[in-house]
Design an enzyme around this catalytic site. Structure first.
Site, PDB file in Angstrom:
ATOM      1  N   GLU A  80       0.830  -1.220   0.000  1.00 29.37           N
ATOM      2  CA  GLU A  80       0.000   0.000   0.000  1.00 29.37           C
ATOM      3  C   GLU A  80       0.861   1.266   0.000  1.00 29.37           C
ATOM      4  OE1 GLU A  80      -3.184  -0.228   2.922  1.00 29.37           O
ATOM      5  OE2 GLU A  80      -4.083  -1.910   1.844  1.00 29.37           O
TER       6      GLU A  80
ATOM      7  N   GLU B 198      -5.191  -8.208  -0.863  1.00 28.96           N
ATOM      8  CA  GLU B 198      -5.912  -7.995   0.403  1.00 28.96           C
ATOM      9  C   GLU B 198      -7.346  -7.658   0.032  1.00 28.96           C
ATOM     10  OE1 GLU B 198      -4.441  -5.295   3.429  1.00 28.96           O
ATOM     11  OE2 GLU B 198      -2.364  -5.817   2.955  1.00 28.96           O
TER      12      GLU B 198
HETATM   13  O1  AHR Z   1      -5.155  -6.016   6.755  1.00 33.20           O
HETATM   14  C1  AHR Z   1      -5.055  -4.915   7.594  1.00 33.20           C
HETATM   15  C2  AHR Z   1      -4.341  -3.750   6.938  1.00 33.20           C
HETATM   16  O2  AHR Z   1      -5.126  -3.251   5.899  1.00 33.20           O
HETATM   17  C3  AHR Z   1      -3.031  -4.063   6.273  1.00 33.20           C
HETATM   18  O3  AHR Z   1      -1.967  -4.047   7.155  1.00 33.20           O
HETATM   19  C4  AHR Z   1      -2.887  -2.961   5.260  1.00 33.20           C
HETATM   20  O4  AHR Z   1      -2.160  -3.354   4.134  1.00 33.20           O
HETATM   21  C5  AHR Z   1      -4.323  -2.591   4.937  1.00 33.20           C
HETATM   22  O5  AHR Z   1      -4.532  -1.232   5.009  1.00 33.20           O
END
Ligand code: AHR
Length: 489
Positions: free
Chosen positions: A171, A289
């Site tokens: 991210e 994610e």
């Molecule tokens: O999954 C929780 C968090 O969400 C992770 O650390 C991050 O990559 C995202 O913002």
């Protein structure tokens, strides 16, 4: 009339089972107290919780991403290898914690191997440098007599770990990230990291972090990565988290449109660049994610509660809709990693004495267990509903797959009506049903039903057997349910 029409010859493409991937971060009780709990009577000789291993095995995850997440942007992999008593405890800035480093690379790879899963490591492109990244590849994958390969051997792992998947940064588009980067800064960083990592091991697959929020120049980021590093790109990563923020079920159920729009937009950006640059090999999407996450959120530790989100049935429907979208987009989505696996925004929830399966566990298992090799291009029509900004959304959300032999057809249906059972004809447009049919249904008493230690089976799966012959089969899809119909054809 509600109808699903399936022609096994109308194929979208091969499904990569890596869409059933997971993600494990050093965060709250995910690693410590979730995966790894050496003092627990439930742990094996490696300190891995046996009940957790058994539950994760049911999800058949082919790949698991690690160690973060935001955590990785301040992580030093060397802290997490070698004798445990010598590993330093560090202040951890992403989640404001102290990291003992008692669980690290070797433990993670061993845990993955115990599951039959491929490890996917993300290198620190936040406050880390390319030397550290390249050294990590060497530590894991080198069979030479180099000092780093020998360090791994001295730590008890004679054979290389052979980690195939490597992400560069997490991210990086977000201001919350340690080492947040502009599009240009990241493209340059990616190229230099990727280059040396590939020189250490030319066989690795590389994953670029592109977008966690479509407001942060995803198109420009994609373009710059192609312009500066196209030969080093295998996957481009997108993240998203969704939730029923307005407590509006109908609006929540229109998220299928969001998934379609986001995946189509990202596919478009990638295809435009491939076309412009004459790149014939595929460059894929990794949704590395994704999940429902909106309750255990906020700026303070109390608000976040270690991200221990508790899920209900409507969340399970949304998880199922994700898989329908990934199956329909199987040509581009080659990996997807639910975030996360245990305790932290997760399908599995533990305490010191055991665990229960959250509602979202069940659609995950349903899809992972019944998904075939090839996605089919399904036509369906059904009653419609309105929600949020949308009208005319079909109440059923559908995908279908077939196995490589062309004999087993799986049809996945989410009925998004809160009240109505929907009688539907499932028509086979070529071939015949051969008789055998298994129906597995995820459902519970109402859309807000949750599982817990006290009531672990409010939302669960029921299976039944039936017969289907000829070309038409009529099924009644229960309200607020996810169904897998598995036919012999
Ligand atoms: O999954 C929780 C968090 O969400 C992770 O650390 C991050 O990559 C995202 O913002």
């Amino acid at each position: 009339m509600n109808q699903i029409k399936i022609d096994p010859e109308r194929q979208i493409g091969k499904i990569n089972r890596d869409i059933f991937g997971g993600f494990a971060e050093h965060l709250g009780r995910h690693i410590y107290g979730g995966i790894y709990d050496p003092g627990s009577p439930l742990a094996d000789e490696n300190g891995f919780r046996k009940d957790v291993l058994a539950a994760v095995r049911r999800l058949k995850m082919p790949v698991i991403r690690y160690p973060g997440g935001n955590f990785v942007s301040g992580y030093r992999w060397r802290d997490g290898v070698g004798p445990k008593e010598q590993r330093p405890a560090r202040v951890e800035l992403a989640w404001q914690d102290i990291e003992s480093n008692h669980f690290g690379t070797d433990e993670f790879v061993a845990w993955c191997r115990a599951l039959g899963t491929e490890p996917y490591l993300v290198v620190n492109a936040g406050d880390g440098d390319m030397r550290e990244a390249r050294d990590w590849v060497e530590y894991c994958n080198s069979a030479t007599g180099s000092a780093l390969a020998n360090m791994r051997r001295a730590n008890g792992f004679d054979a290389p770990h052979n980690v195939k998947f490597w992400g560069i940064g997490n991210e990086v588009d977000g201001a919350w990230q340690i080492g947040h980067k502009t599009p240009d800064e990241y493209a340059r960083t990616y190229k230099e990291f990727a280059k040396v990592m590939r020189w250490v091991d030319p066989s690795i697959k590389l994953i670029a972090s592109v977008t966690s929020d479509f407001r942060y120049q995803p198109v420009e980021r994609t373009q710059l990565l192609f312009e500066q590093a196209s030969d080093l790109l295998d996957y481009l990563a997108v993240h998203w988290y969704v939730g029923n923020h307005d407590d509006d079920f109908a609006k929540y159920m229109t998220l299928s449109e969001f998934f379609e729009a986001r995946l189509s937009a990202f596919e478009g950006a990638i295809d435009a660049m491939r076309h412009e640059m004459g790149i014939e090999r595929p460059i894929s999407i990794a949704v590395d994610e994704w999940n429902v996450w909106y309750r255990a959120r906020g700026n303070s530790r109390e608000e976040r509660n270690n991200l221990e989100e508790r899920y209900n049935l409507e969340d399970a429907l949304v998880v199922a809709m994700h898989f329908n979208a990934f199956i329909r987009h199987c040509r581009s989505v080659q990996m997807a990693n639910i975030a996360q696996i245990v305790n932290v925004i997760a399908p599995i929830f533990t305490d010191e004495e055991g665990l229960f399966l959250q509602t979202i566990f069940h659609p995950f298992e349903l899809f992972a267990s019944n998904c075939g090799d090839i996605a089919l291009d399904v036509f369906w029509k059904s009653d419609t509903f309105s929600g949020g900004n949308y009208n005319g959304i079909r109440t059923l959300d559908v995908s279908a797959t077939i196995d490589a032999a062309g004999k087993k057809l799986s049809v996945f249906v989410v009925n998004r009506s809160q009240t109505d059972a929907i009688e539907t004809t499932v028509t086979l447009q070529s071939g015949q049903y051969k008789g055998g049919l298994r129906a597995a249904v995820v459902n519970g008493p109402d859309i807000k039903a949750e599982n817990s230690f006290e009531q672990p089976e409010q939302v669960t799966v029921r299976e039944s057997r039936n017969r289907a012959e000829g070309k038409d089969y009529v099924h009644v899809f229960e309200p607020h349910s996810v169904t897998a119909l598995v036919f012999e054809i």
